[in-house]
Motif scaffolding. Structure first.
Motif, mmCIF file in Angstrom:
data_model
loop_
_atom_site.group_PDB
_atom_site.id
_atom_site.type_symbol
_atom_site.label_atom_id
_atom_site.label_comp_id
_atom_site.label_asym_id
_atom_site.label_seq_id
_atom_site.Cartn_x
_atom_site.Cartn_y
_atom_site.Cartn_z
ATOM 1 N N ARG A 26 0.848 -1.188 0.000
ATOM 2 C CA ARG A 26 0.000 0.000 0.000
ATOM 3 C C ARG A 26 0.883 1.237 0.000
ATOM 4 O O ARG A 26 1.977 1.237 0.562
ATOM 5 N N GLY A 57 -10.332 9.279 7.897
ATOM 6 C CA GLY A 57 -11.496 8.464 8.225
ATOM 7 C C GLY A 57 -12.035 7.633 7.068
ATOM 8 O O GLY A 57 -12.980 6.878 7.240
ATOM 9 N N ALA A 58 -11.437 7.759 5.913
ATOM 10 C CA ALA A 58 -11.927 7.037 4.734
ATOM 11 C C ALA A 58 -11.418 5.598 4.720
ATOM 12 O O ALA A 58 -10.246 5.349 4.978
ATOM 13 N N TRP A 59 -12.292 4.684 4.421
ATOM 14 C CA TRP A 59 -11.911 3.283 4.238
ATOM 15 C C TRP A 59 -12.287 2.895 2.823
ATOM 16 O O TRP A 59 -13.439 2.990 2.422
ATOM 17 N N MET A 60 -11.275 2.503 2.038
ATOM 18 C CA MET A 60 -11.496 2.158 0.635
ATOM 19 C C MET A 60 -11.116 0.712 0.361
ATOM 20 O O MET A 60 -10.690 0.375 -0.725
ATOM 21 N N GLY A 61 -11.205 -0.108 1.381
ATOM 22 C CA GLY A 61 -10.878 -1.512 1.229
ATOM 23 C C GLY A 61 -9.446 -1.810 1.666
ATOM 24 O O GLY A 61 -8.769 -0.978 2.258
ATOM 25 N N GLU A 62 -9.009 -3.003 1.366
ATOM 26 C CA GLU A 62 -7.696 -3.474 1.809
ATOM 27 C C GLU A 62 -6.534 -2.645 1.272
ATOM 28 O O GLU A 62 -5.467 -2.634 1.862
ATOM 29 N N THR A 64 -6.497 0.608 1.055
ATOM 30 C CA THR A 64 -6.538 1.968 1.576
ATOM 31 C C THR A 64 -5.124 2.412 1.933
ATOM 32 O O THR A 64 -4.407 1.697 2.642
#
Length: 77
Positions: A26, A57-62, A64
């Motif tokens: 990532r 605070g954003a979660w965009m999946g694994e 991120t």
């Protein structure tokens, strides 16, 4: 360095990329550089609120991206 990898990027923050976490593959971003970028468009309080709610605070999946809190080691924000 990673021609076969597709990284999830945060639009408008290319200058804040520190590198890649080789374990999770990532992108790693600098919090202080993201805040500096936001401060070009808004005041400090608004920038911090925007960062906390819309970015950190954003979660965009694994995939991120990872954000490193380097605020204590950087001056001139």
């Amino acid at each position: 360095m990673y021609p076969d990898e597709l990284f999830l990027k945060m639009d408008g923050f290319d200058n804040a990329v520190l590198g890649v976490d080789d374990r999770t593959m990532r992108l790693v971003y600098s919090k202080s550089k993201i805040i500096k970028q936001l401060l070009k468009e808004m005041d400090y309080e608004t920038a911090m609120e925007h960062f906390d709610y819309n970015i950190a605070g954003a979660w965009m999946g694994e995939q991120t991206p990872i954000i490193v809190n380097d605020m204590f080691y950087t001056s001139g924000i």
